[in-house]
Design a protein around this motif. Sequence first.
Motif, PDB file in Angstrom:
ATOM      1  N   PHE A 437       0.834  -1.208   0.000  1.00  0.00           N
ATOM      2  CA  PHE A 437       0.000   0.000   0.000  1.00  0.00           C
ATOM      3  C   PHE A 437       0.864   1.251   0.000  1.00  0.00           C
ATOM      4  N   ASP A 438       0.368   2.285  -0.660  1.00  0.00           N
ATOM      5  CA  ASP A 438       0.982   3.612  -0.621  1.00  0.00           C
ATOM      6  C   ASP A 438       0.207   4.455   0.391  1.00  0.00           C
ATOM      7  N   ASP A 439       0.901   4.976   1.404  1.00  0.00           N
ATOM      8  CA  ASP A 439       0.197   5.658   2.491  1.00  0.00           C
ATOM      9  C   ASP A 439      -0.575   6.886   2.012  1.00  0.00           C
ATOM     10  N   LEU A 440      -0.003   7.661   1.095  1.00  0.00           N
ATOM     11  CA  LEU A 440      -0.679   8.873   0.635  1.00  0.00           C
ATOM     12  C   LEU A 440      -1.933   8.546  -0.169  1.00  0.00           C
ATOM     13  N   GLU A 441      -1.881   7.465  -0.934  1.00  0.00           N
ATOM     14  CA  GLU A 441      -3.073   7.052  -1.681  1.00  0.00           C
ATOM     15  C   GLU A 441      -4.162   6.592  -0.709  1.00  0.00           C
ATOM     16  N   VAL A 442      -3.773   5.853   0.310  1.00  0.00           N
ATOM     17  CA  VAL A 442      -4.748   5.398   1.304  1.00  0.00           C
ATOM     18  C   VAL A 442      -5.398   6.590   1.991  1.00  0.00           C
ATOM     19  N   ILE A 443      -4.615   7.589   2.352  1.00  0.00           N
ATOM     20  CA  ILE A 443      -5.142   8.777   3.026  1.00  0.00           C
ATOM     21  C   ILE A 443      -6.159   9.485   2.133  1.00  0.00           C
ATOM     22  N   ALA A 444      -5.823   9.644   0.856  1.00  0.00           N
ATOM     23  CA  ALA A 444      -6.719  10.328  -0.067  1.00  0.00           C
ATOM     24  C   ALA A 444      -8.010   9.543  -0.275  1.00  0.00           C
ATOM     25  N   ARG A 445      -7.913   8.224  -0.439  1.00  0.00           N
ATOM     26  CA  ARG A 445      -9.098   7.410  -0.664  1.00  0.00           C
ATOM     27  C   ARG A 445      -9.973   7.362   0.601  1.00  0.00           C
ATOM     28  N   ALA A 446      -9.341   7.328   1.765  1.00  0.00           N
ATOM     29  CA  ALA A 446     -10.095   7.312   3.023  1.00  0.00           C
ATOM     30  C   ALA A 446     -10.849   8.623   3.221  1.00  0.00           C
TER      31      ALA A 446
END
Length: 503
Positions: A437-446
Motif C-alpha cells: 500500500f501507498d500511504d498517501l493514496e490510502v489517506i486520499a481514498r479514506a
Amino acid sequence: MVKYAGGALIPTIELDRRSPGSLSTQLVGGLRRLILSGHLAAGQRLPSSRTLAQDQGVSRMTVVTAYEQLTSEGLIASRVGAGAYVSAALDIDRPLPAPRTLGGLSGSAAPRLARLSVDASEQYFPRLSHPEAPCAFVTGTPANDQFPMALWARLSAQYWRQPRNLVLGYPDAEGLYSLRRAITMHLQANRGITCSPEDVFIFNGAQDAFNRIGQTLLNPGDKVWIENPGAIGARNSLISSGADLVPVPVDNEGIDVAEGLRLCPDFRLAFVTPARQHPLGVTMSPGRRFELLGAAERCGAWVIEDDYDGEFHYSGHPAATLKSVDTSGRVIYVGTFSKVMFAALRLGYVVAPPALATVFRRVAGATMQGAPASLQAIMASFIEQGHFTTHIRRMRRVYGDRQKALQDAAGRHLRGLLEVEPTSTGFQTVGRLAPDFDDLEVIARAAERGIVLSSLSRFAITPVAPGLILGFSAVPPAAIEAAVEELGRLLRGMRAGAAKAPG
C-alpha cells in the motif's frame, strides 16, 4: 452594470441584506472604494440622495447617512444648492489598485517583509487541519461529547457576577495568580514537579509559549535539536525564531542523544516530548533522560519539555516528567489545557527554571498582554474545586475505552492490511501499512469516505519509515468500530484492484 443617474455614473454597489453590517455601512464602503480607486474623480458631482437611493434600492435615509459619514472622512463635500461632490482635496496622483494574481498581490505590490519572516515562511511545515465535527481518526482532539458544559457554564456565571473592577481590568501579564497557584499545586501532586507560582507563566496556548521561548532564548542560526518525526506546531514556532533545526532520530527509548551529539554537539536548545513522543508514542527511558540532561548541562543548552498529553495513561502509573528529575535547572516545562479540557480554551503555561524566571518575568511585563482573565479565573476555579482531577480521571477511562475499541476493531477488520500499534497513553497511535500500500493514496481514498488519516512522513524533516497516525480520542467506540470496518473494506478493495491491474 452602470446606472445613468443625475451626477456621476455610479456602478451598482452590491449590498448584502443578510449581512450583520448595516446597509449604510456597506454603501459607505462601496462609495469609498470607488473614490479612493480613482473611479470617481475629484470634483465629480454625486447623485442626489433620492436618486442614489432609487438606483441602489435602499431608503433615502440610508444614503443620507452614508453621505454624512463620507463627508466626515473628508472624501466628499457638499455645496449649498448644488449637491454633493467628490472632495477637491483628492485631486492628487492616486495609485490605482495593483493587479492581483492567483497567489495574492502582484510582484510589484508584494509587501517588503523582514528577512527572518521570509526565511521562516519558506521553511514552515503545513499544520494538520481539523474538521468542523469530530470524526475518526482525527488527531489531537479531546472528547468534546464528554466535556462538562453545564459545570463550566456555572463557574463562568459565578465569575461574571463578581464586582466589575475585579473582572473587567487588565490581567497580570504573567498570568492570574490564582491560576498559577492552582497549576503549582496540581503539578506537585500529579506530575512530581516542585515549583512555586512565581515560576509559572500563562500563555495563549502551548504554541504561544513556544514562540515566546524561542524569541527569548534564540538568535537566528542557533542550533536546535528537534525530534524526527516530531511536533509540527513547535517546529514552526522555533523556525519563526530563526532556529537552525537539527532533526534527531527517535527510537524505542526516545530521542537518540548520541546521534544528536554526533550531528550537532554545540546545540543551543532541544525540544522533546518525553512522556509520550509525538507522534510515535514511545516514552523516553530513564537512561535516555539522564543522557539528555547531561548533554544539555555540558553544552549550556536548554531543553523544552512538551507535556501535551502526559495526564492520560490507561495502565500502570504515568511516566515521570523530565522536569521532575532535572537537578541542574535546564528544563523548561510546557503544559496545555487545550488537550485536557477543550481545544478552543487556548490556555498554556510554562514552568521556568530558576535561572530564567526573572528573565521571563521581565519579558512578560514589557511585551505580553496576557491570556483572557475570565478564562484563567474559571480554569483556576475548576482546578481549586477538584473538578480538574475528577475530569482527568473520568477522561482516562473514556480514552482507555476508545483506545481498546480501536485495537479490538483493528484485530477484526485490518489483519494483514494495517498493523495498529498498541498504546497505553495519549490520544493516538501509529498504524503500519502492509508493504503493497501507498500511504498517501490510502489517506486520499479514506478522505473520500469521511475518514481522516495522517501520514507519519508529514511529521518528519528527514525520511522515516512510512506509517499512518490514527487518533482515537474524538469519537465514541461505536464510531471507531464503524470507521475501522470501512477502512478495512477500502484496503481490501485497493488490494483486489491492484491484483487485477495489468502488468
